[in-house]
Scaffold this motif. Structure first.
Motif, PDB file in Angstrom:
ATOM      1  N   GLU A  82      33.275 -11.513  -5.020  1.00 31.03           N
ATOM      2  CA  GLU A  82      32.753 -12.024  -6.172  1.00 31.03           C
ATOM      3  C   GLU A  82      31.317 -12.338  -6.000  1.00 31.03           C
ATOM      4  OE1 GLU A  82      32.691 -13.349  -9.964  1.00 31.03           O
ATOM      5  OE2 GLU A  82      34.586 -13.152  -8.759  1.00 31.03           O
ATOM      6  N   LEU A  83      30.396 -11.381  -6.931  1.00 28.06           N
ATOM      7  CA  LEU A  83      29.077 -11.242  -6.995  1.00 28.06           C
ATOM      8  C   LEU A  83      28.351 -11.920  -8.156  1.00 28.06           C
ATOM      9  CD1 LEU A  83      28.336  -7.852  -5.145  1.00 28.06           C
ATOM     10  CD2 LEU A  83      28.428 -10.205  -3.868  1.00 28.06           C
ATOM     11  N   GLU A  84      27.287 -12.386  -8.176  1.00 23.54           N
ATOM     12  CA  GLU A  84      26.386 -12.557  -9.411  1.00 23.54           C
ATOM     13  C   GLU A  84      25.451 -11.293  -9.577  1.00 23.54           C
ATOM     14  OE1 GLU A  84      24.551 -16.499  -8.935  1.00 23.54           O
ATOM     15  OE2 GLU A  84      26.688 -17.289  -8.897  1.00 23.54           O
ATOM     16  N   LYS A  85      24.932 -11.313 -10.930  1.00 22.16           N
ATOM     17  CA  LYS A  85      24.012 -10.228 -11.084  1.00 22.16           C
ATOM     18  C   LYS A  85      22.585 -10.405 -10.368  1.00 22.16           C
ATOM     19  CE  LYS A  85      20.908  -8.332 -14.830  1.00 22.16           C
ATOM     20  NZ  LYS A  85      20.847  -8.709 -16.174  1.00 22.16           N
ATOM     21  N   GLY A  86      22.165  -9.379  -9.545  1.00 20.63           N
ATOM     22  CA  GLY A  86      21.107  -9.497  -8.642  1.00 20.63           C
ATOM     23  C   GLY A  86      21.433  -9.795  -7.254  1.00 20.63           C
ATOM     24  N   ASP A  87      22.870 -10.054  -6.757  1.00 23.76           N
ATOM     25  CA  ASP A  87      22.990 -10.164  -5.416  1.00 23.76           C
ATOM     26  C   ASP A  87      22.981  -8.927  -4.768  1.00 23.76           C
ATOM     27  OD1 ASP A  87      23.858 -12.799  -5.583  1.00 23.76           O
ATOM     28  OD2 ASP A  87      25.932 -12.565  -5.684  1.00 23.76           O
ATOM     29  N   LYS A  88      22.466  -8.724  -3.538  1.00 21.13           N
ATOM     30  CA  LYS A  88      22.171  -7.736  -2.773  1.00 21.13           C
ATOM     31  C   LYS A  88      23.200  -7.784  -1.575  1.00 21.13           C
ATOM     32  CE  LYS A  88      17.375  -6.686  -3.897  1.00 21.13           C
ATOM     33  NZ  LYS A  88      17.651  -7.021  -5.360  1.00 21.13           N
ATOM     34  N   VAL A  89      23.862  -6.514  -1.382  1.00 21.34           N
ATOM     35  CA  VAL A  89      24.736  -6.583  -0.187  1.00 21.34           C
ATOM     36  C   VAL A  89      24.447  -5.303   0.721  1.00 21.34           C
ATOM     37  CG1 VAL A  89      27.094  -5.868   0.538  1.00 21.34           C
ATOM     38  CG2 VAL A  89      26.515  -7.055  -1.731  1.00 21.34           C
ATOM     39  N   TYR A  90      24.447  -5.515   2.037  1.00 23.01           N
ATOM     40  CA  TYR A  90      23.657  -4.689   2.906  1.00 23.01           C
ATOM     41  C   TYR A  90      24.690  -4.449   3.948  1.00 23.01           C
ATOM     42  CZ  TYR A  90      18.946  -5.923   1.407  1.00 23.01           C
ATOM     43  OH  TYR A  90      17.735  -6.253   0.905  1.00 23.01           O
ATOM     44  N   VAL A  91      24.398  -3.198   4.863  1.00 22.78           N
ATOM     45  CA  VAL A  91      25.406  -2.990   5.895  1.00 22.78           C
ATOM     46  C   VAL A  91      24.580  -2.598   6.884  1.00 22.78           C
ATOM     47  CG1 VAL A  91      25.506  -0.666   5.192  1.00 22.78           C
ATOM     48  CG2 VAL A  91      27.321  -1.464   6.463  1.00 22.78           C
ATOM     49  N   SER A  92      25.158  -3.086   8.294  1.00 20.02           N
ATOM     50  CA  SER A  92      24.676  -2.598   9.593  1.00 20.02           C
ATOM     51  C   SER A  92      25.603  -2.135  10.589  1.00 20.02           C
ATOM     52  CB  SER A  92      23.803  -3.878  10.340  1.00 20.02           C
ATOM     53  OG  SER A  92      24.434  -4.983  10.673  1.00 20.02           O
ATOM     54  N   VAL A  93      25.039  -1.430  11.460  1.00 19.26           N
ATOM     55  CA  VAL A  93      25.878  -0.953  12.754  1.00 19.26           C
ATOM     56  C   VAL A  93      25.262  -1.135  13.927  1.00 19.26           C
ATOM     57  CG1 VAL A  93      27.082   1.053  13.906  1.00 19.26           C
ATOM     58  CG2 VAL A  93      27.081   0.978  11.350  1.00 19.26           C
ATOM     59  N   GLU A  94      25.561  -2.335  14.473  1.00 12.49           N
ATOM     60  CA  GLU A  94      24.944  -2.665  15.913  1.00 12.49           C
ATOM     61  C   GLU A  94      25.776  -2.240  17.225  1.00 12.49           C
ATOM     62  OE1 GLU A  94      24.098  -6.927  15.517  1.00 12.49           O
ATOM     63  OE2 GLU A  94      23.723  -6.572  13.177  1.00 12.49           O
ATOM     64  N   ALA A  95      24.851  -1.532  18.249  1.00  7.78           N
ATOM     65  CA  ALA A  95      25.762  -1.276  19.243  1.00  7.78           C
ATOM     66  C   ALA A  95      24.679  -1.405  20.396  1.00  7.78           C
ATOM     67  CB  ALA A  95      26.027   0.325  19.417  1.00  7.78           C
ATOM     68  N   ASN A  96      25.373  -1.444  21.706  1.00  3.39           N
ATOM     69  CA  ASN A  96      24.526  -1.853  22.931  1.00  3.39           C
ATOM     70  C   ASN A  96      24.084  -0.405  23.613  1.00  3.39           C
ATOM     71  OD1 ASN A  96      27.077  -1.014  23.853  1.00  3.39           O
ATOM     72  ND2 ASN A  96      27.005  -2.928  25.546  1.00  3.39           N
ATOM     73  N   ALA A  97      24.473   0.737  23.055  1.00  2.00           N
ATOM     74  CA  ALA A  97      24.070   2.046  23.527  1.00  2.00           C
ATOM     75  C   ALA A  97      23.476   2.790  22.245  1.00  2.00           C
ATOM     76  CB  ALA A  97      25.248   2.661  23.981  1.00  2.00           C
ATOM     77  N   GLN A  98      22.773   3.890  22.499  1.00  2.00           N
ATOM     78  CA  GLN A  98      22.106   4.663  21.375  1.00  2.00           C
ATOM     79  C   GLN A  98      23.247   5.478  20.762  1.00  2.00           C
ATOM     80  OE1 GLN A  98      18.757   7.146  22.345  1.00  2.00           O
ATOM     81  NE2 GLN A  98      18.566   7.888  20.289  1.00  2.00           N
ATOM     82  N   LEU A  99      23.448   5.238  19.459  1.00  2.00           N
ATOM     83  CA  LEU A  99      24.152   6.052  18.402  1.00  2.00           C
ATOM     84  C   LEU A  99      23.263   6.927  17.306  1.00  2.00           C
ATOM     85  CD1 LEU A  99      27.007   3.304  17.496  1.00  2.00           C
ATOM     86  CD2 LEU A  99      27.246   5.172  19.077  1.00  2.00           C
ATOM     87  N   VAL A 100      23.789   8.071  17.279  1.00  2.00           N
ATOM     88  CA  VAL A 100      23.166   8.974  16.180  1.00  2.00           C
ATOM     89  C   VAL A 100      23.915   9.015  15.200  1.00  2.00           C
ATOM     90  CG1 VAL A 100      21.952  11.271  16.103  1.00  2.00           C
ATOM     91  CG2 VAL A 100      21.624  10.146  18.091  1.00  2.00           C
ATOM     92  N   CYS A 101      23.695   8.658  13.658  1.00  2.00           N
ATOM     93  CA  CYS A 101      24.563   8.950  12.837  1.00  2.00           C
ATOM     94  C   CYS A 101      24.372  10.213  12.226  1.00  2.00           C
ATOM     95  CB  CYS A 101      24.001   7.779  11.602  1.00  2.00           C
ATOM     96  SG  CYS A 101      25.366   7.957  10.285  1.00  2.00           S
ATOM     97  N   VAL A 102      25.733  10.519  11.889  1.00  2.00           N
ATOM     98  CA  VAL A 102      25.823  12.105  11.333  1.00  2.00           C
ATOM     99  C   VAL A 102      26.118  11.741   9.798  1.00  2.00           C
ATOM    100  CG1 VAL A 102      27.425  14.078  11.022  1.00  2.00           C
ATOM    101  CG2 VAL A 102      27.073  12.928  13.326  1.00  2.00           C
TER     102      VAL A 102
END
Length: 129
Positions: free
Chosen positions: A95-115
Motif C-alpha cells: 500500500e502506497l500513498e501518492k508521492g511515496d518513493k520506493v528504492y532498491v539496493s543490492v549489497e555484497a561483500n565482494a565486487q559485483l558488476v551488473c549486466v
C-alpha cells in the motif's frame, strides 16, 4: 553497494535517481532481476532490499525507510561463461500513498558488476488495484 533504477518506461519510475514514485494512492507491487559478472571471487554475503521512503543523501546513498522486501543470496546464472550470478526479488502487494518513493539496493561483500543489457537486470513497480 550498487543501486538500480526501474527500467519500466510505462511506470512512474526514473533511471536518473534510482527510485519509483507512486503517482497516486493505491496498491502496488515491485519485482526485480539482477544479473552479475564477478570481478573476483563470489561474495559470501549478498542481500537485495526494496525500501519505502528512506532518507536520501544523493542518487546512490540512502538510509532508513520501511523495508518492503529482502532476499539473501545469489543463484547461479546459466546465461554465458561471463554472466555468473542472478538474484530476483518480489514485494507482494504494497500500500502506497501518492508521492511515496520506493528504492532498491543490492549489497555484497565482494565486487559485483551488473549486466544491464538485453533485459538481464531490471526493477519495476506497478499499480495493481
Amino acid at each position: 553497494i550498487d543501486r538500480f533504477a526501474s527500467m519500466d518506461t510505462g511506470s512512474s519510475s526514473t533511471t536518473e535517481y534510482s527510485f519509483f514514485t507512486a503517482p497516486e494512492d493505491g496498491l502496488y507491487e515491485f519485482n526485480g532481476l539482477f544479473t552479475f559478472t564477478l570481478a573476483a571471487s563470489a561474495p559470501s554475503s549478498t542481500i537485495v532490499r526494496i525500501v519505502k521512503n528512506p532518507t536520501v543523501t544523493n542518487a546512490t546513498s540512502w538510509s532508513g525507510g520501511t523495508l518492503i522486501a529482502a532476499k539473501i543470496g545469489l543463484g547461479k546464472a546459466l546465461i554465458s561463461s561471463t554472466v555468473n550470478y542472478q538474484s530476483s526479488i518480489y514485494s507482494g502487494p504494497v500500500e502506497l500513498e501518492k508521492g511515496d518513493k520506493v528504492y532498491v539496493s543490492v549489497e555484497a561483500n565482494a565486487q559485483l558488476v551488473c549486466v544491464t543489457t538485453q533485459g538481464l537486470s531490471y526493477f519495476v513497480g506497478r499499480r495493481i488495484d
